[in-house]
Scaffold this active site. Sequence first.
Site, PDB file in Angstrom:
ATOM      1  N   TYR A 181       0.661  -1.187   0.079  1.00  0.00           N
ATOM      2  CA  TYR A 181       0.017  -0.106  -0.112  1.00  0.00           C
ATOM      3  C   TYR A 181       1.122   1.010   0.178  1.00  0.00           C
ATOM      4  O   TYR A 181       1.832   1.042   0.768  1.00  0.00           O
ATOM      5  CB  TYR A 181      -0.532   0.269   1.301  1.00  0.00           C
ATOM      6  CG  TYR A 181      -1.877   1.065   1.411  1.00  0.00           C
ATOM      7  CD1 TYR A 181      -2.898   1.054   0.734  1.00  0.00           C
ATOM      8  CD2 TYR A 181      -1.846   2.415   1.948  1.00  0.00           C
ATOM      9  CE1 TYR A 181      -3.317   2.550   0.209  1.00  0.00           C
ATOM     10  CE2 TYR A 181      -2.513   3.644   2.620  1.00  0.00           C
ATOM     11  CZ  TYR A 181      -3.498   3.406   1.751  1.00  0.00           C
ATOM     12  OH  TYR A 181      -4.391   4.617   2.015  1.00  0.00           O
ATOM     13  N   ASP A 185       9.124   2.560   0.263  1.00  0.00           N
ATOM     14  CA  ASP A 185       8.113   3.314   1.396  1.00  0.00           C
ATOM     15  C   ASP A 185       8.342   3.359   2.531  1.00  0.00           C
ATOM     16  O   ASP A 185       7.764   2.366   3.569  1.00  0.00           O
ATOM     17  CB  ASP A 185       7.215   3.043   0.687  1.00  0.00           C
ATOM     18  CG  ASP A 185       5.719   3.673   1.127  1.00  0.00           C
ATOM     19  OD1 ASP A 185       6.208   4.806   2.369  1.00  0.00           O
ATOM     20  OD2 ASP A 185       4.656   3.445   0.612  1.00  0.00           O
ATOM     21  N   LYS A 198       3.522   9.603   8.579  1.00  0.00           N
ATOM     22  CA  LYS A 198       3.587   8.748  10.057  1.00  0.00           C
ATOM     23  C   LYS A 198       3.915   9.412  11.253  1.00  0.00           C
ATOM     24  O   LYS A 198       3.843  10.957  11.660  1.00  0.00           O
ATOM     25  CB  LYS A 198       2.713   7.304  10.070  1.00  0.00           C
ATOM     26  CG  LYS A 198       2.114   7.363   8.899  1.00  0.00           C
ATOM     27  CD  LYS A 198       1.572   5.393   9.023  1.00  0.00           C
ATOM     28  CE  LYS A 198      -0.364   5.261   8.512  1.00  0.00           C
ATOM     29  NZ  LYS A 198      -0.054   4.570   6.774  1.00  0.00           N
TER      30      LYS A 198
HETATM   31  C1  LIG Z   1       0.051   4.906   5.041  1.00  0.00           C
HETATM   32  C2  LIG Z   1       0.765   4.127   4.530  1.00  0.00           C
HETATM   33  C3  LIG Z   1       0.986   4.862   2.890  1.00  0.00           C
HETATM   34  C4  LIG Z   1       0.056   6.324   2.820  1.00  0.00           C
HETATM   35  O1  LIG Z   1      -0.501   8.082   3.920  1.00  0.00           O
HETATM   36  P1  LIG Z   1      -1.278   8.509   4.609  1.00  0.00           P
HETATM   37  O2  LIG Z   1      -0.864   9.752   5.024  1.00  0.00           O
HETATM   38  O3  LIG Z   1      -2.447   7.409   5.049  1.00  0.00           O
HETATM   39  O4  LIG Z   1      -1.220   8.904   3.195  1.00  0.00           O
HETATM   40  C5  LIG Z   1       1.997   5.223   2.086  1.00  0.00           C
HETATM   41  N1  LIG Z   1       2.730   3.934   2.522  1.00  0.00           N
HETATM   42  C6  LIG Z   1       2.523   3.250   3.320  1.00  0.00           C
HETATM   43  C7  LIG Z   1       3.008   1.865   3.441  1.00  0.00           C
HETATM   44  C8  LIG Z   1       1.301   3.286   4.336  1.00  0.00           C
HETATM   45  O5  LIG Z   1       1.505   2.343   5.378  1.00  0.00           O
END
Ligand SMILES: *Cc1c(COP(=O)(O)O)cnc(C)c1O
Length: 422
Positions: free
Chosen positions: A138, A231, A259
Site C-alpha cells: 500500500y 516507502d 506517519k
Molecule cells: C499509511 C501509508 C501510506 C499513506 O499515508 P497517508 O498519510 O495515509 O496518505 C503510504 N505508504 C504506506 C506504507 C503506508 O503505510
Amino acid sequence: MISENLFNEAKKFLPGGVDSPVRAYKPYPFFAERAEGSKIYDVDGKTYIDYCLAYGPLVLGHANPLIIEEVTKQLKNGTAYGVPTENEIKLAKQVVKRVPCAEMVRFVNSGTEATMSAIRLARAFAAKNKIVKFEGSYHGAHDCVLVKSGSGAVGLPDSPGIPEDTTKNTILVPFNDEKAITELIKKEGKNIAAIIIEPVMGNVGCIPPKEGYLKFLREITAENDIVLIFDEVITGFRIAEGGAQEYFGVTPDLVTFGKILGGGFPIGALAGKKEFMDMIAPSGTVYQAGTFNGNPVSIKAGLTALKQLDSNFYSEMNLKGNKLRAGIQEILDSQNLDFKVAGLSSMFQIYFTDRDVLNYEDAKSAETDIFQIYFNKLLQDGVFIPPSQFECCFLSLMHDDDDIQKTLEVMENAIKTVKNSC
Ligand SMILES: *Cc1c(COP(=O)(O)O)cnc(C)c1O
C-alpha cells in the site's frame, strides 16, 4: 450520545459514517472521546489499550506531553504561514542525519502525496513510465498505486474511477520472490522507471523481507538503471533511527515518510540523493507543491517527536515487541494452534493461517472470519487493534509491562474463544 447512535447519525452525513474505510467495522465503531499514553477512551465510558495508535504515527503514545507543550507554543505563534521557517531546515537536517539515502527533503502533507511525488520524480529522472509495485503493498490512495493494494482493499476489486490508461504502467510482482523480479527485468527492464517497496510490508499484516532480499533488489535495480524507492511511511523512524534502510543495511535512491514524522500531526516527506531532489521545483522542473507543505505545527510536532527517538528508544521498543510476540507464541503453543505470529520491532500481528506468510498470497490464506472473532473478543475485553487481519498492530513507548501483561491475558481468552469456535 453513545457510539451506536453517533454512527447512525454519521452515516447520514459521512459516506459509511467514517472518513477512511478501514475505520468502519461491524456492528459499529466506537467513537473516541480522548486518548492519553497507551489508552484510548470512548464516548461510551470504556477504556482500551490501544495497538492501532492511529494506524502508526503515535510511537510515543497519545498526547505526548512534550509534543503538546511545544505545539501549544507554536499554535500561539500562528498555524500556517505560506513562507519558509527555520524549523523546516531543522527537521530536514534531522532526517538527513538519520536516514542513509537522504541528502535533501521535501515536506508534504501525507504519505499518499509523498509516494505520488516520489514516483513522479523517479519517472522524470529515469525518463521511463513503468513502475513496479508488490502485490499487497500500500502506497496511499492515489491512482497509479491502487492496484492489488493492501489494507482494507485486500480481496476487493480495484477502485472504479481509475482509468486503465493510468494503471497500465503499474506492474505487479510477488514480494520476497527474486526470480519474479529477475524475469520481469529481463523482459521489461528498459521500460521500468522505478520499483517502489515497503521494506517491511505493513498493510497486509506484517511481512518482513527474506534475508538478503532488499540487497538483491538494490543490486538488480542499480545494474538496470531503475530507481529504487523505499516507502518507509510505516518503518521510517519506527524500526531504527534511520528506518528500514539502516535496519537492513540497504540504501535506496529515494524514500518516502509520513506517519511518525509528524509527531501525531499530518505530514509526509520524500527524501533522497541530491541529484534526484534537485530536480524538484523550484530548483528543477518536476512539479510538486502544497498549501500546507511544511506546516509549522506538524513540523514542530515532528521535531519534538524525533528528539525523543534516540537509540535507547529503539532498544526499548525491540524489547517490548519481543516480549509481546513471545507471549502470543506461548499462548498459541499452549493451545496447540499453528497460527503465525508475525512482526519485528514494535510491529506485530497474528495470521490466522498455518501457512508461513512470505507474500500477499500467503497472507490471503488467513481466515478473516476467525480474525473477526478474535478482534471482537479483544475489543470487548478492552484491547483495541486495527479491525482488519490485513493491518499491522503497533506498540508505543507508553505501553508498559502492566499493559503487556493485561494484553496477553486478554489475548489468551480471545484465542481460547477462537479455538472453541473452530
Ligand atoms: C499509511 C501509508 C501510506 C499513506 O499515508 P497517508 O498519510 O495515509 O496518505 C503510504 N505508504 C504506506 C506504507 C503506508 O503505510
